[in-house]
Write a protein that holds these residues in place. Structure first.
Motif, PDB file in Angstrom:
ATOM      1  N   VAL A  80      -2.371  -2.849 -10.352  1.00  0.00           N
ATOM      2  CA  VAL A  80      -2.930  -3.221  -9.155  1.00  0.00           C
ATOM      3  C   VAL A  80      -3.760  -4.606  -9.620  1.00  0.00           C
ATOM      4  CG1 VAL A  80      -5.216  -2.937  -7.843  1.00  0.00           C
ATOM      5  CG2 VAL A  80      -3.880  -0.782  -8.418  1.00  0.00           C
ATOM      6  N   GLY A  81      -4.110  -4.578 -10.893  1.00  0.00           N
ATOM      7  CA  GLY A  81      -4.426  -5.932 -11.417  1.00  0.00           C
ATOM      8  C   GLY A  81      -3.613  -7.061 -11.412  1.00  0.00           C
ATOM      9  N   TYR A  82      -2.428  -6.748 -11.572  1.00  0.00           N
ATOM     10  CA  TYR A  82      -1.474  -7.840 -11.576  1.00  0.00           C
ATOM     11  C   TYR A  82      -1.121  -8.530 -10.294  1.00  0.00           C
ATOM     12  CZ  TYR A  82      -0.165  -6.389 -16.490  1.00  0.00           C
ATOM     13  OH  TYR A  82      -0.200  -5.949 -17.783  1.00  0.00           O
ATOM     14  N   ILE A  83      -1.473  -7.866  -9.327  1.00  0.00           N
ATOM     15  CA  ILE A  83      -0.787  -8.260  -7.829  1.00  0.00           C
ATOM     16  C   ILE A  83      -2.109  -8.309  -7.063  1.00  0.00           C
ATOM     17  CG2 ILE A  83       1.600  -7.720  -8.108  1.00  0.00           C
ATOM     18  CD1 ILE A  83       1.020  -5.291  -6.085  1.00  0.00           C
ATOM     19  N   GLU A  84      -3.068  -8.295  -7.421  1.00  0.00           N
ATOM     20  CA  GLU A  84      -4.736  -8.347  -6.747  1.00  0.00           C
ATOM     21  C   GLU A  84      -4.682  -9.434  -5.769  1.00  0.00           C
ATOM     22  OE1 GLU A  84      -7.560  -6.610  -5.107  1.00  0.00           O
ATOM     23  OE2 GLU A  84      -6.748  -5.745  -6.743  1.00  0.00           O
ATOM     24  N   ASP A  85      -4.197 -10.614  -6.210  1.00  0.00           N
ATOM     25  CA  ASP A  85      -3.966 -11.769  -5.448  1.00  0.00           C
ATOM     26  C   ASP A  85      -3.461 -11.798  -4.216  1.00  0.00           C
ATOM     27  OD1 ASP A  85      -1.823 -11.860  -7.046  1.00  0.00           O
ATOM     28  OD2 ASP A  85      -1.907 -14.000  -7.230  1.00  0.00           O
ATOM     29  N   ILE A  86      -2.216 -10.739  -3.963  1.00  0.00           N
ATOM     30  CA  ILE A  86      -1.668 -10.836  -2.880  1.00  0.00           C
ATOM     31  C   ILE A  86      -2.208  -9.786  -1.957  1.00  0.00           C
ATOM     32  CG2 ILE A  86       0.095 -11.838  -3.831  1.00  0.00           C
ATOM     33  CD1 ILE A  86       1.603  -9.177  -3.907  1.00  0.00           C
ATOM     34  N   ARG A  87      -2.974  -8.847  -2.166  1.00  0.00           N
ATOM     35  CA  ARG A  87      -3.564  -7.723  -1.510  1.00  0.00           C
ATOM     36  C   ARG A  87      -3.697  -8.111   0.027  1.00  0.00           C
ATOM     37  NH1 ARG A  87      -6.625  -2.883  -2.273  1.00  0.00           N
ATOM     38  NH2 ARG A  87      -6.705  -3.388  -4.550  1.00  0.00           N
ATOM     39  N   ASP A  88      -4.464  -9.197   0.577  1.00  0.00           N
ATOM     40  CA  ASP A  88      -4.539  -9.271   1.844  1.00  0.00           C
ATOM     41  C   ASP A  88      -3.462  -9.949   2.561  1.00  0.00           C
ATOM     42  OD1 ASP A  88      -7.333  -9.191   1.359  1.00  0.00           O
ATOM     43  OD2 ASP A  88      -7.628 -11.205   0.944  1.00  0.00           O
ATOM     44  N   ILE A  89      -2.557 -10.442   1.761  1.00  0.00           N
ATOM     45  CA  ILE A  89      -1.176 -10.649   2.445  1.00  0.00           C
ATOM     46  C   ILE A  89       0.054  -9.737   2.727  1.00  0.00           C
ATOM     47  CG2 ILE A  89      -1.849 -13.259   2.539  1.00  0.00           C
ATOM     48  CD1 ILE A  89       0.427 -13.328   0.032  1.00  0.00           C
ATOM     49  N   CYS A  90      -0.245  -8.644   1.733  1.00  0.00           N
ATOM     50  CA  CYS A  90       0.703  -7.691   1.655  1.00  0.00           C
ATOM     51  C   CYS A  90       0.531  -6.603   2.679  1.00  0.00           C
ATOM     52  CB  CYS A  90       0.756  -6.909   0.273  1.00  0.00           C
ATOM     53  SG  CYS A  90       1.887  -5.833  -0.048  1.00  0.00           S
ATOM     54  N   ASP A  91       1.946  -6.298   3.326  1.00  0.00           N
ATOM     55  CA  ASP A  91       1.865  -5.087   4.557  1.00  0.00           C
ATOM     56  C   ASP A  91       1.624  -3.623   3.799  1.00  0.00           C
ATOM     57  OD1 ASP A  91       2.199  -6.972   6.293  1.00  0.00           O
ATOM     58  OD2 ASP A  91       4.605  -6.790   6.144  1.00  0.00           O
ATOM     59  N   ASP A  92       2.026  -3.489   2.698  1.00  0.00           N
ATOM     60  CA  ASP A  92       1.897  -2.094   2.042  1.00  0.00           C
ATOM     61  C   ASP A  92       1.561  -2.446   0.704  1.00  0.00           C
ATOM     62  OD1 ASP A  92       1.736   0.492   1.240  1.00  0.00           O
ATOM     63  OD2 ASP A  92       3.920   0.757   1.690  1.00  0.00           O
ATOM     64  N   PHE A  93       0.246  -2.676   0.308  1.00  0.00           N
ATOM     65  CA  PHE A  93      -0.109  -3.097  -1.032  1.00  0.00           C
ATOM     66  C   PHE A  93      -0.094  -1.735  -1.830  1.00  0.00           C
ATOM     67  CE2 PHE A  93      -3.602  -3.449  -4.310  1.00  0.00           C
ATOM     68  CZ  PHE A  93      -3.156  -4.635  -4.873  1.00  0.00           C
ATOM     69  N   GLU A  94      -0.544  -0.710  -1.442  1.00  0.00           N
ATOM     70  CA  GLU A  94      -0.485   0.431  -2.170  1.00  0.00           C
ATOM     71  C   GLU A  94       0.888   1.024  -2.593  1.00  0.00           C
ATOM     72  OE1 GLU A  94      -1.667   3.413  -4.722  1.00  0.00           O
ATOM     73  OE2 GLU A  94      -3.022   1.854  -3.897  1.00  0.00           O
ATOM     74  N   GLY A  95       1.709   0.933  -1.824  1.00  0.00           N
ATOM     75  CA  GLY A  95       3.255   1.212  -1.693  1.00  0.00           C
ATOM     76  C   GLY A  95       3.739   0.269  -3.019  1.00  0.00           C
ATOM     77  N   LEU A  96       3.332  -1.022  -2.867  1.00  0.00           N
ATOM     78  CA  LEU A  96       3.698  -2.019  -3.890  1.00  0.00           C
ATOM     79  C   LEU A  96       3.465  -1.397  -5.145  1.00  0.00           C
ATOM     80  CD1 LEU A  96       5.491  -4.373  -4.561  1.00  0.00           C
ATOM     81  CD2 LEU A  96       3.784  -5.967  -4.151  1.00  0.00           C
ATOM     82  N   CYS A  97       2.096  -1.212  -5.490  1.00  0.00           N
ATOM     83  CA  CYS A  97       1.523  -0.868  -6.547  1.00  0.00           C
ATOM     84  C   CYS A  97       2.249   0.726  -7.008  1.00  0.00           C
ATOM     85  CB  CYS A  97       0.067  -0.383  -6.371  1.00  0.00           C
ATOM     86  SG  CYS A  97      -0.999  -1.975  -5.665  1.00  0.00           S
ATOM     87  N   GLN A  98       2.421   1.608  -6.441  1.00  0.00           N
ATOM     88  CA  GLN A  98       3.030   2.434  -6.451  1.00  0.00           C
ATOM     89  C   GLN A  98       4.533   2.422  -7.280  1.00  0.00           C
ATOM     90  OE1 GLN A  98       1.784   5.708  -7.160  1.00  0.00           O
ATOM     91  NE2 GLN A  98      -0.043   5.212  -6.458  1.00  0.00           N
ATOM     92  N   LYS A  99       5.063   1.481  -6.604  1.00  0.00           N
ATOM     93  CA  LYS A  99       6.517   1.154  -6.750  1.00  0.00           C
ATOM     94  C   LYS A  99       6.545   0.468  -8.219  1.00  0.00           C
ATOM     95  CE  LYS A  99       9.006  -0.266  -3.720  1.00  0.00           C
ATOM     96  NZ  LYS A  99       9.814  -1.349  -2.472  1.00  0.00           N
ATOM     97  N   ASN A 100       5.626  -0.190  -8.477  1.00  0.00           N
ATOM     98  CA  ASN A 100       5.590  -1.078  -9.559  1.00  0.00           C
ATOM     99  C   ASN A 100       5.159  -0.182 -10.694  1.00  0.00           C
ATOM    100  OD1 ASN A 100       6.133  -3.651  -8.490  1.00  0.00           O
ATOM    101  ND2 ASN A 100       3.923  -4.171  -8.600  1.00  0.00           N
ATOM    102  N   LEU A 101       4.262   0.989 -10.588  1.00  0.00           N
ATOM    103  CA  LEU A 101       3.825   2.123 -11.398  1.00  0.00           C
ATOM    104  C   LEU A 101       4.963   2.688 -11.875  1.00  0.00           C
ATOM    105  CD1 LEU A 101       1.863   3.697 -12.932  1.00  0.00           C
ATOM    106  CD2 LEU A 101       1.377   4.864 -10.674  1.00  0.00           C
TER     107      LEU A 101
END
Length: 245
Positions: A80-101
């Motif tokens: 989450v911390g690595y991509i926190e800066d794109i949270r507001d412009i990401c359509d599925d921020f949580e999904g991306l976090c899970q994919k990176n996890l």
């Protein structure tokens, strides 16, 4: 592990690792076709003497699964911390976090939740195999019974920890259909493998009776689908009450 000593034979930073020179370690040479089992939490180092192809498997069970969840949670918050800066412009921020996890840790929350649910079901299946009347099950009737109770209690503990993680409220991670899981051949193979392994450990033969549907135990109620840790927690608590904890 990220702050562990990299080379135990090199110069060790004594202020960072006080008392290291007093540490005792085991040293061996692994020959071809041999397996080395490293217990949970043991630091270890490998030095290849020549060109080598090796296969490593990380494992977890009810004893160390709490550590696995803690590690997964740390990896998640790092993701989450690595991509926190794109949270507001990401359509599925949580999904991306899970994919990176999943890319970093080998599994995401969905994978872990699915495994914990199937593991809980498998333990109840094996308890049901040990007796014709699971409702009067004595947890001290055998070593295998004690292990199965231990597993369920640890799953209960982990489900409580999972419940407190806000990511489960932010997103519907997965839906597990209990009936479909029980009818799944791979799940039955999982149960049989667990039973064989535990039976071998404690020299207890598996009962040859046919596995009965867990629905007959009347413990699911409205929980035919597991979606969040609360569902898993309710199932385990009901299971422990059923078998007379």
């Amino acid at each position: 592990m990220k702050s562990s000593v990299y080379d135990i034979f090199g110069d060790v930073w004594k202020s960072k690792y006080p008392g290291f020179e007093k540490a005792i370690w085991l040293e061996c040479t692994q020959e071809p076709n041999e397996i080395i089992f490293v217990p949970s939490g043991w630091y270890h180092q490998v030095h290849n003497l020549e060109d080598t192809i090796s296969i490593n498997h990380n494992w977890f069970n009810a004893y160390n699964v709490s550590w696995v969840w803690d590690l997964l949670l740390r990896e998640y918050h790092e993701a989450v911390g690595y991509i926190e800066d794109i949270r507001d412009i990401c359509d599925d921020f949580e999904g991306l976090c899970q994919k990176n996890l999943a890319a970093n840790a080998g599994m995401d929350f969905r994978d872990f939740f699915t495994f914990m649910t199937r593991f809980a079901l498998a333990n109840l299946v094996l308890l049901h195999q040990l007796t014709t009347d699971v409702r009067n099950m004595d947890r001290n009737s055998s070593q295998m019974a004690r292990l199965l109770f231990f597993n369920l209690e640890n799953i209960q503990h982990i489900a409580l920890k999972m419940k407190s993680e806000s990511a489960w409220q932010n997103r519907g991670i997965t839906t597990i259909n209990i009936t479909e899981t029980i009818d799944d051949q791979s799940f039955m193979e999982f149960c049989n493998a667990m039973g064989t392994t535990y039976g071998t450990m404690y020299n207890e033969s598996q009962h040859s009776q046919t596995l009965q549907k867990l629905e007959q135990l009347n413990i699911f109620g409205s929980h035919q689908h597991f979606r969040i840790p609360d569902d898993l927690l309710a199932f385990v608590e009901c299971s422990l009450k059923l078998v007379g904890k």
